[in-house]
Each structure stands twice: as C-alpha cells, then as structure tokens.
Scaffold this motif. Structure first.
Motif, PDB file in Angstrom:
ATOM      1  N   PHE B 158      -3.780  13.636   8.292  1.00 18.88           N
ATOM      2  CA  PHE B 158      -2.457  13.748   7.672  1.00 18.88           C
ATOM      3  C   PHE B 158      -2.394  12.958   6.377  1.00 18.88           C
ATOM      4  CE2 PHE B 158       0.100  15.879  10.865  1.00 18.88           C
ATOM      5  CZ  PHE B 158      -0.671  15.738  11.997  1.00 18.88           C
ATOM      6  N   TYR B 159      -1.412  13.323   5.575  1.00 17.94           N
ATOM      7  CA  TYR B 159      -1.059  12.496   4.418  1.00 17.94           C
ATOM      8  C   TYR B 159      -0.158  11.395   4.966  1.00 17.94           C
ATOM      9  CZ  TYR B 159      -2.985  16.205   1.549  1.00 17.94           C
ATOM     10  OH  TYR B 159      -3.839  17.118   0.970  1.00 17.94           O
ATOM     11  N   MET B 160      -0.800  10.307   5.374  1.00 14.42           N
ATOM     12  CA  MET B 160      -0.084   9.294   6.152  1.00 14.42           C
ATOM     13  C   MET B 160       0.994   8.576   5.341  1.00 14.42           C
ATOM     14  SD  MET B 160      -0.750   9.466   9.233  1.00 14.42           S
ATOM     15  CE  MET B 160      -0.036   7.994   9.953  1.00 14.42           C
ATOM     16  N   LYS B 161       0.746   8.478   4.023  1.00  5.94           N
ATOM     17  CA  LYS B 161       1.779   7.805   3.211  1.00  5.94           C
ATOM     18  C   LYS B 161       3.081   8.607   3.273  1.00  5.94           C
ATOM     19  CE  LYS B 161       1.126   5.647  -0.803  1.00  5.94           C
ATOM     20  NZ  LYS B 161       0.651   5.464  -2.193  1.00  5.94           N
ATOM     21  N   ALA B 162       2.944   9.941   3.254  1.00 15.08           N
ATOM     22  CA  ALA B 162       4.134  10.792   3.329  1.00 15.08           C
ATOM     23  C   ALA B 162       4.747  10.702   4.724  1.00 15.08           C
ATOM     24  CB  ALA B 162       3.768  12.240   3.005  1.00 15.08           C
ATOM     25  N   LEU B 163       3.885  10.727   5.730  1.00 21.17           N
ATOM     26  CA  LEU B 163       4.378  10.672   7.113  1.00 21.17           C
ATOM     27  C   LEU B 163       5.130   9.372   7.359  1.00 21.17           C
ATOM     28  CD1 LEU B 163       3.848  12.738   9.488  1.00 21.17           C
ATOM     29  CD2 LEU B 163       2.330  11.014  10.398  1.00 21.17           C
ATOM     30  N   GLU B 164       4.549   8.283   6.819  1.00 23.07           N
ATOM     31  CA  GLU B 164       5.142   6.963   7.060  1.00 23.07           C
ATOM     32  C   GLU B 164       6.265   6.637   6.072  1.00 23.07           C
ATOM     33  OE1 GLU B 164       3.540   3.966   8.829  1.00 23.07           O
ATOM     34  OE2 GLU B 164       2.709   5.441  10.196  1.00 23.07           O
ATOM     35  N   ALA B 165       6.543   7.557   5.159  1.00 24.51           N
ATOM     36  CA  ALA B 165       7.589   7.302   4.155  1.00 24.51           C
ATOM     37  C   ALA B 165       8.961   7.152   4.808  1.00 24.51           C
ATOM     38  CB  ALA B 165       7.627   8.434   3.126  1.00 24.51           C
ATOM     39  N   CYS B 166       9.079   7.656   6.036  1.00 27.91           N
ATOM     40  CA  CYS B 166      10.381   7.596   6.725  1.00 27.91           C
ATOM     41  C   CYS B 166      10.604   6.260   7.424  1.00 27.91           C
ATOM     42  CB  CYS B 166      10.479   8.708   7.772  1.00 27.91           C
ATOM     43  SG  CYS B 166      10.345  10.342   7.053  1.00 27.91           S
ATOM     44  N   ARG B 167       9.608   5.370   7.371  1.00 26.58           N
ATOM     45  CA  ARG B 167       9.764   4.081   8.045  1.00 26.58           C
ATOM     46  C   ARG B 167      10.720   3.210   7.248  1.00 26.58           C
ATOM     47  NH1 ARG B 167       6.417   2.216  12.208  1.00 26.58           N
ATOM     48  NH2 ARG B 167       4.746   3.726  12.068  1.00 26.58           N
ATOM     49  N   ASP B 168      11.595   2.468   7.949  1.00 23.90           N
ATOM     50  CA  ASP B 168      12.525   1.605   7.209  1.00 23.90           C
ATOM     51  C   ASP B 168      11.884   0.230   6.985  1.00 23.90           C
ATOM     52  OD1 ASP B 168      14.814   0.808  10.003  1.00 23.90           O
ATOM     53  OD2 ASP B 168      12.773   0.137   9.585  1.00 23.90           O
ATOM     54  N   ALA B 169      12.635  -0.653   6.360  1.00 24.72           N
ATOM     55  CA  ALA B 169      12.090  -1.966   5.975  1.00 24.72           C
ATOM     56  C   ALA B 169      11.667  -2.781   7.204  1.00 24.72           C
ATOM     57  CB  ALA B 169      13.125  -2.736   5.162  1.00 24.72           C
ATOM     58  N   GLU B 170      12.306  -2.525   8.338  1.00 19.91           N
ATOM     59  CA  GLU B 170      11.958  -3.266   9.570  1.00 19.91           C
ATOM     60  C   GLU B 170      10.864  -2.591  10.373  1.00 19.91           C
ATOM     61  OE1 GLU B 170      15.567  -2.842   9.079  1.00 19.91           O
ATOM     62  OE2 GLU B 170      15.419  -4.733   7.993  1.00 19.91           O
ATOM     63  N   GLY B 171      10.309  -1.517   9.838  1.00 16.54           N
ATOM     64  CA  GLY B 171       9.215  -0.836  10.528  1.00 16.54           C
ATOM     65  C   GLY B 171       9.650   0.220  11.510  1.00 16.54           C
ATOM     66  N   ARG B 172      10.946   0.445  11.614  1.00 15.42           N
ATOM     67  CA  ARG B 172      11.423   1.473  12.537  1.00 15.42           C
ATOM     68  C   ARG B 172      11.310   2.839  11.865  1.00 15.42           C
ATOM     69  NH1 ARG B 172      16.581  -2.160  13.533  1.00 15.42           N
ATOM     70  NH2 ARG B 172      16.754  -1.557  11.355  1.00 15.42           N
ATOM     71  N   MET B 173      11.109   3.843  12.714  1.00 17.40           N
ATOM     72  CA  MET B 173      10.915   5.193  12.175  1.00 17.40           C
ATOM     73  C   MET B 173      11.788   6.160  12.951  1.00 17.40           C
ATOM     74  SD  MET B 173       7.203   6.668  11.380  1.00 17.40           S
ATOM     75  CE  MET B 173       6.907   8.334  10.893  1.00 17.40           C
ATOM     76  N   TYR B 174      12.889   6.548  12.372  1.00 15.01           N
ATOM     77  CA  TYR B 174      13.813   7.431  13.081  1.00 15.01           C
ATOM     78  C   TYR B 174      13.543   8.904  12.801  1.00 15.01           C
ATOM     79  CZ  TYR B 174      16.411   3.155  13.987  1.00 15.01           C
ATOM     80  OH  TYR B 174      16.777   1.901  14.397  1.00 15.01           O
ATOM     81  N   LEU B 175      12.784   9.167  11.743  1.00 16.30           N
ATOM     82  CA  LEU B 175      12.510  10.554  11.389  1.00 16.30           C
ATOM     83  C   LEU B 175      11.015  10.762  11.274  1.00 16.30           C
ATOM     84  CD1 LEU B 175      14.930  11.102   8.361  1.00 16.30           C
ATOM     85  CD2 LEU B 175      15.452  11.256  10.777  1.00 16.30           C
ATOM     86  N   VAL B 176      10.611  12.015  11.541  1.00 15.57           N
ATOM     87  CA  VAL B 176       9.222  12.398  11.301  1.00 15.57           C
ATOM     88  C   VAL B 176       9.254  13.670  10.464  1.00 15.57           C
ATOM     89  CG1 VAL B 176       7.151  13.320  12.386  1.00 15.57           C
ATOM     90  CG2 VAL B 176       8.305  11.369  13.399  1.00 15.57           C
ATOM     91  N   PRO B 177       8.542  13.696   9.338  1.00 15.27           N
ATOM     92  CA  PRO B 177       8.575  14.910   8.519  1.00 15.27           C
ATOM     93  C   PRO B 177       7.563  15.930   9.007  1.00 15.27           C
ATOM     94  CG  PRO B 177       7.310  13.212   7.414  1.00 15.27           C
ATOM     95  CD  PRO B 177       7.733  12.639   8.721  1.00 15.27           C
ATOM     96  N   TYR B 178       7.936  17.197   8.972  1.00 19.41           N
ATOM     97  CA  TYR B 178       6.944  18.245   9.248  1.00 19.41           C
ATOM     98  C   TYR B 178       6.479  18.888   7.938  1.00 19.41           C
ATOM     99  CZ  TYR B 178      10.679  21.766   8.709  1.00 19.41           C
ATOM    100  OH  TYR B 178      11.709  22.538   8.235  1.00 19.41           O
ATOM    101  N   ALA B 179       7.168  18.582   6.857  1.00 19.35           N
ATOM    102  CA  ALA B 179       6.760  19.057   5.531  1.00 19.35           C
ATOM    103  C   ALA B 179       7.167  17.987   4.530  1.00 19.35           C
ATOM    104  CB  ALA B 179       7.424  20.385   5.194  1.00 19.35           C
ATOM    105  N   CYS B 180       6.504  17.979   3.371  1.00 21.08           N
ATOM    106  CA  CYS B 180       6.823  16.930   2.394  1.00 21.08           C
ATOM    107  C   CYS B 180       7.001  17.544   1.008  1.00 21.08           C
ATOM    108  CB  CYS B 180       5.772  15.838   2.402  1.00 21.08           C
ATOM    109  SG  CYS B 180       4.090  16.451   2.236  1.00 21.08           S
ATOM    110  N   SER B 181       8.118  18.206   0.810  1.00 18.63           N
ATOM    111  CA  SER B 181       8.422  18.770  -0.516  1.00 18.63           C
ATOM    112  C   SER B 181       8.767  17.652  -1.467  1.00 18.63           C
ATOM    113  CB  SER B 181       9.627  19.702  -0.423  1.00 18.63           C
ATOM    114  OG  SER B 181       9.402  20.681   0.542  1.00 18.63           O
ATOM    115  N   PHE B 182       8.307  17.798  -2.695  1.00 18.66           N
ATOM    116  CA  PHE B 182       8.639  16.795  -3.709  1.00 18.66           C
ATOM    117  C   PHE B 182       8.747  17.498  -5.055  1.00 18.66           C
ATOM    118  CE2 PHE B 182       4.431  16.549  -5.672  1.00 18.66           C
ATOM    119  CZ  PHE B 182       3.621  17.041  -4.659  1.00 18.66           C
ATOM    120  N   GLU B 183       9.331  16.810  -6.017  1.00 22.35           N
ATOM    121  CA  GLU B 183       9.556  17.394  -7.339  1.00 22.35           C
ATOM    122  C   GLU B 183       8.546  16.844  -8.343  1.00 22.35           C
ATOM    123  OE1 GLU B 183      14.166  18.566  -7.812  1.00 22.35           O
ATOM    124  OE2 GLU B 183      13.785  16.410  -7.695  1.00 22.35           O
TER     125      GLU B 183
END
Lengths: 286, 463
Positions: B158-183
């Motif tokens: 996986f593109y782990m940086k994108a996957l882990e982009a949803c982690r908050d400052a405390e390390g919690r992860m409430y979302l998991v992306p299945y796609a990573c659209s960007f501009e």
C-alpha cells in the motif's frame, strides 16, 4: 343525569388529552432521560452536569439574555399599541371592520414572506438605506448592526398587534355601557373612566392577551432564522437558536437540559400570572 | 401536601447533583470511552509480545453500509464478499440515487437521525461529513488497533503514507481510505515553452515536489505577463473558487480546528478578499464570465488544477496541454487527499469485526484492481491495474502511446507526497463559500463578510 353530564365531556376531551400526552407530554418526560446522560452515544449517567454546564455556557446565557430583553420590550409595547388600536377602532362608527381587517392582514402573511419583505427594507441595499443615501446618510446592514433587535421588535409588533387588538375589542365590547353612563353622570372624566372601568374590566382579557403575546414572542425565531440563518449576529441570537443548533449537532443532552430550564422558567412565570389574575378576578367579583 | 412535594423535589435534586458532579475520579463525568481501538476486535497479546494479534471473527451475520452515492464499487464489493462468505449479508444504503441531487446538508441530517436513533449503519462513508466533529462525539470507532494488527497493510502493498494520512495527532485512526484522490497544479505547455525560449526555467526541480496554490498563481502570473498571445489568463477558476483555494493554503491562520481559535475578522482576511476581488476584475489575468467561446476561441490558462490520473496523463502526452504538473499542497507543503473516499466503523455497531473484514476486503488486491473503482486506489497493485486500464482508454481516445511505466512512475512520485487527509469541516467550508460569494457579488463589504464569518464560525465551534 349529573354523572352523564360529566362523562360525555370527559370522553370528548380524552382524544385531545391523549394526543397532547402522546406527542407532547411523554416526549417531554422522556427527554429528561437525555438531559441526565453525558452523550446519546455513550449513555453514561451524568446527573445535573449538563444543567450546570449549560448555565456556564456563554451562548446559552446570551440566548437567554436576548430572549428576555426582547420579551421585556416587545410584549408591553405590543399590548399598549394593540389596546390603543382597539380603543380607537371601538370609537369608530363607520369602517370599523375595514380598519380591523387592515390590522389583521399581517397575521395571515406567511413568515417567509414577512421575512423577505422586511429584509428588503432593512438590508444593506434595502429600501431604507436607499432612502437614507438620498439624504446623504450612509446606510448599513441593520440586521448585522446593534439596531438589529430593534428591527425584530418592529417586525414582531407589526405582525401581532392585529391579533391582540381583536382580543381587546372583544373584551371592550363585554364591558357594559351602563358603567360608563353611571360614571359620566357622577362627573367622571375620560381618563378616570379608562382607569377605573376599562382597565379593571379588561383585566381578564389583558391577562389572556399577555399569555398569547408571550407565546407569540417565541415564534419570532422563524423570521430571525429566515433572515439571518442558523448562526445570527450576537444580538439576535435567541434561545431557540441555541436549541435548534444543539439538535442539528446531535447534542441532545444539552438540548433537553435547555428545554427543561426554559420550561421551569415559563411555568413559574405563568403560575405567577395566574395568581395575579386570580387576585384581580376576586376583587372584581367583590 | 405541598411541603411533602417540595421536600421530595429537594431530595431528588440533591441526589442528582451528588451523582453528576464527581469530577476528579472521572467515574461519572460523561468522558469519552477509552479510544484504544480494541473495543470490538479480538485482540490478543502475541507470543512475542506484540500487542495486536488479530483473530478473524466468524464470517456470519449482516453488515450495513451507508454512503452518499455508490458509483458501483461498494455494490460490486458487497456482491463479491457475499460470494466468498455466503453466510454474510452486506446491505448498501445510499442517500443519492443518481436522479435530482439532494443537498449534503440533508444527507447529514439523514445520517444524524440514524445515529441518534441507534440505527446507524455499521460502516459509514464519510463523504461531506464533519469527520472531526463526529470523531470527537464518539460516532466512529478507533481503527488504529485493527490497522496495526492487519499484516497486509504495509508499505510493500500500500501507499502507507496515504493510508496513514487519516491518523490524528494522538495516533488514533477513525477513518480508512479505500482511494486517495488528490489535486495537482499544471501549467500550460505552450506558455511555458514560450517563456522558456527566453531562457526562463520553471522554478521547480525534477523531483516533482508539491506546490502551494499561491506559488502556482505566482508562476501563472509570470507566464501571462510574458506571453504575447491573446486570451491568455492565469486560471479558469472563478473568484469564489480562487479565494477558496488561497484560504486552503493558509487556513490555520484563520481557523485552527485544534485550538478552535478563529481569526477571520482580521485585516489579513479582509485584505485577502480585496486582493482577490481586485485581481479577478483585472481582465489581463482573469477572463470575464462568459466571455470565452470555448468552441471557437483559442485560449490559454496558465495554471490548471486537475485530478491525479488525468493530470498525469496530459503531462506525459507529448502534445498535451499540461506540463510540470505537481501535487497541490498548502503553504506548509502538506498534500491532502479527499476524505470522501474513506470509511469509518460505527462505534455502536454490534458487528465491528465483520465490518472491519469488509473494509479489509475493500482494500484487497482483488477489489482495488476492480474496474468498478473510479478513483486512485490506495493499494499498489490496484494502482497498477488502474493505470493500465485508464491508459488504454485515454491512449485510444487521444490516438497516443503514453508509456505505462512512465505514468506509473509519475503517479508514484506524486502519491508518495500525500501526507494528510482533508478533514476540514464541510459545514464551515459552506459558510466560507457562501459569505465570500456574497462579497464577490457585491452584496456585502469585506468587513461585513469577515465579521459575519467570525460570528458564525465561533458560534459553530463554541456553542
């Protein structure tokens, strides 16, 4: 026969009472459950914590203050103006109905139309500012300014004076003309007659008008919401804005707490008014 | 009788006050439940002392998914999942059925009603949701435990940086992306070539490092100043959209979501509004609305914002309109992916493990390579399949032969720069958009706009 007389009204009222209980009373009682929880998702018992937090919340207190100021100004103003209108119309011998109709028309105009109409007058590019521009005075957005509450009071009075006027006219017509004739014979002037006869016998009607005006004063939220949206300027932020926003942001404990505090205040107020009305009625019957 | 009632009320109030106001021991203060992310999963200490050893649940039961709109990926995945696990039923509830588009506000109200009545679906797609607010309220389960226990979620697959982009400052992860659209920002090839012929070099190196919108507009302005071509403009963005993008560059200066500090009613914001208004009325840099005949006129937009795949293709196409495309970042260099293609698990769901299994399936090689996925996959194999599929389509349409390896390499260079998930509150975005638009349409002054926004956003945060 006496029992039958009691049973039939009870049956007929029961439908209304059942509806009231089902759609108002029970939900109101159940909402106490939310008021005592910390969050509708966690459902941990929090006691009176929500109430304490609410009384320390600046937006709740602001809403409470603005609502109180609005009611303290608009209710007496509305009653005085509607009584004055009723007295004047009652004196007319011709076109009485026409004038009554003119005052009653604002009542039947929908809130959205009312809001649109007044927004066109008081907005930054509204009619009033264009008029002021011609006089060389720079206009501004009245709703965003500190005069916003004044504008809302004008809207409220404009909309509700007709209703109260109709109630006062009905009350005035119930005062026997013999009282006025006797007073006139005794040499009483117009002001004395107004003070001692009209105001005295109009007291029960005035009490009803006061209750109805208090109820209607809460409905002004509709116009404010249509004009300024979910988050109005600070001086137009009413208690209903707070409750509406708590509902939309899923904060049911805060919403329920606010409802209970408001209910307690209103019940106490109405209880005091009823007590006062009872005292006046006793004096009248004596 | 009256005294008895009053006494009873006083006793009740005292009891409730005593129960509710314990603060220090934290037992009953309405605090959020522990967000260790292991509430639902069967997590066990591993033999070698690893904290998260995940045990797959029994694949039986029903899970429900709510989404704004399913383009086909969810329903395809649901069908495949049910074929693999016949005792599992997956039901998709989509709000928008493809006909007249309802408002996102009504979607949020619909979802809120489900959440508050306890009937929210097990998996919630986060399109147009105020994700941070929902996470703070405890709507979503912390998935960090699930993610760290899932062995296949690593940088190899996986593109782990994108996957882990949803982690908050405390390390919690409430979302998991299945796609990573960007501009991305892209510059007009013809204008760039014209200026380069005068010895100018584009101020970026070969690493394709991201660029902020303001920097991109600065280059765009240079390109327009240098060209002799008619109908050459900085960008085709409207002034509302231009303002929005400038705001996104430096949003923390005006709205800090962490500290809830609002600094909109400031000279800086007012100056920004006036700057954009002045620039957008300059016909040298901005076309007048409706003045360009796109079918008959030749026109040049020095800088274009485009989506990932399309931008990559037209950058590589020899006669394509775009060149020097890089990911769009904010002023701090953060590259954001959309939060609209993320999932969260409902914290009140009785089927969290099963829901997690479905999310794992959505992230699998099989599903990420599926033609039903229209956005940039977060899985590496899925990305390769996506590039292959779209390349064939685009090459056929343009009668071209862009190389697959080159396209893959370019996209990889870009995707490795994604480090944040765009979780900016869409409700606040709507307020900013609406009030700024009123300013640009001349309905209110910049000062009024700033003041109104300051009040609105403060109330929204602090009520």
């Amino acid at each position: 026969m006496s029992r039958r007389r009691t049973v039939i009204p009870v049956y007929m009222l029961s439908v209304s009472v059942l509806g009231f209980a089902l759609f108002y009373l029970f939900p109101f009682l159940f909402s106490l459950f939310y008021a005592l929880m910390d969050s509708p998702l966690n459902m941990q018992f929090a006691g009176l914590k929500n109430f304490v937090e609410l009384l320390n919340n600046q937006y709740f207190m602001r809403g409470l203050k603005n609502t109180a100021v609005f009611m303290l100004v608009s209710i007496p103003l509305n009653m005085i103006l509607s009584l004055a209108a009723a007295l004047m119309i009652n004196r007319l011998k011709r076109y009485r109905n026409t004038f009554s109709l003119v005052f009653l028309i604002p009542l039947v105009i929908p809130s959205a139309t009312t809001a649109f109409f007044w927004e066109n007058i008081f907005s930054r590019y509204g009619i009033l500012n264009r008029f002021l521009d011609r006089l060389g005075i720079t206009g501004f957005d009245w709703f965003q300014s500190r005069y916003g509450l004044g504008v809302i009071i004008v809207i409220f009075v404009w909309k509700n004076v007709g209703y109260n006027m109709a109630l006062f006219i009905s009350g005035l017509n119930n005062i026997s003309s013999q009282y006025y004739e006797c007073a006139a014979v005794e040499g009483a002037g117009g002001f004395w007659q107004f003070r001692k006869i009209t105001m005295t016998y109009l007291a029960p009607t005035a009490f009803l008008v006061l209750i109805m005006t208090i109820v209607n004063s809460f409905k002004v939220f509709k116009e404010i919401y249509i004009i300024t949206g979910q988050y109005p300027p600070d001086h137009l932020y009413m208690l209903q804005h707070y409750m509406n926003n708590m509902f939309l942001s899923l904060n049911y404990p805060r919403l329920a707490s606010a409802i209970y505090i408001l209910t307690v205040v209103i019940v106490l107020l109405i209880a005091c008014l009823f007590r006062a009305e009872n005292l006046v009625s006793e004096n009248l019957s004596l | 009788m009256k005294n008895k009632i009053i006494s009873l009320l006083l006793v009740a109030v005292t009891l409730l006050s005593g129960c509710g106001l314990r603060g220090d021991d934290g037992a009953v203060t309405g605090s959020m439940p522990e967000k260790g992310g292991t509430d639902g999963a069967k997590m066990e200490k591993g033999a070698e002392g690893n904290d998260n050893v995940y045990t797959k649940p029994e694949m039986k039961g029903e899970i429900t998914v709510s989404a704004w709109y399913d383009e086909g990926y969810l329903s395809t995945a649901a069908k495949e999942f049910m074929v693999q696990y016949p005792e599992v039923t997956v039901t998709i509830h989509q709000f928008y059925d493809g006909s007249a588009e309802p408002s996102h506000e009504s979607y949020r109200n619909w979802l809120n009603t489900k959440i508050m009545s306890g009937k929210a679906d097990d998996i919630i797609c986060t399109t147009s949701l105020p994700v941070r607010k929902y996470s703070d309220m405890g709507v979503f389960e912390d998935l960090s435990g699930f993610v760290s226990a899932a062995g296949e979620l690593n940088d190899e697959n996986f593109y782990m940086k994108a996957l882990e982009a949803c982690r908050d400052a405390e390390g919690r992860m409430y979302l998991v992306p299945y796609a990573c659209s960007f501009e991305t920002v892209n510059f007009d090839r013809r204008l760039v070539a014209e200026k380069m012929s005068d010895g100018w070099t584009v101020p970026m190196d070969g690493s394709r490092k991201s660029m902020s919108f303001r920097s991109a507009m600065s280059i765009a302005r240079e390109l327009v100043d240098a060209t002799a071509k008619e109908n050459a403009f900085m960008t085709m963005e409207s002034c509302d959209s231009y303002m929005n993008r400038l705001l996104k560059d430096e949003i923390r200066k005006f709205i800090d979501m962490d500290t809830k500090k609002i600094n909109i009613n400031t000279k800086e914001y007012i100056d920004l509004l006036n700057e954009v208004k002045e620039l957008s009325s300059n016909r040298k840099y901005f076309a007048e609305d409706g003045s360009i005949d796109f079918y008959n006129d030749e026109y040049y937009f020095a800088c274009r914002i485009d989506m990932d795949w399309q931008s990559a293709y037209y950058n590589l196409l020899p006669e394509g309109s775009d060149s020097h495309g890089v990911p769009l970042a904010d002023a701090d260099g953060n590259v954001f992916m959309s939060s609209g293609t993320c999932f969260g698990i409902n914290s009140a769901s009785p089927h969290k493990e099963l829901a997690w299994e479905f999310i794992r399936f959505l992230l699998s090689d099989e599903m990420q390579s599926s033609p039903a996925l229209y956005s940039m996959p977060v899985n590496r194999k899925g990305c390769e399949a996506y590039v292959r599929r779209n390349l064939q389509l685009y090459n056929e349409g343009n009668n071209a032969n862009v190389d697959e390896k080159e396209a893959q390499r370019l996209l990889e260079q870009w995707m490795e720069q994604i480090n944040k998930c765009d979780m900016f509150d869409p409700v606040i975005s709507d307020y900013l958009w609406e009030e700024n638009k009123n300013f640009f349409q001349g309905k209110q002054s910049a000062e009024d706009t700033a003041q109104i926004l300051q009040t609105k956003v403060e109330q929204y945060f602090n009520e």
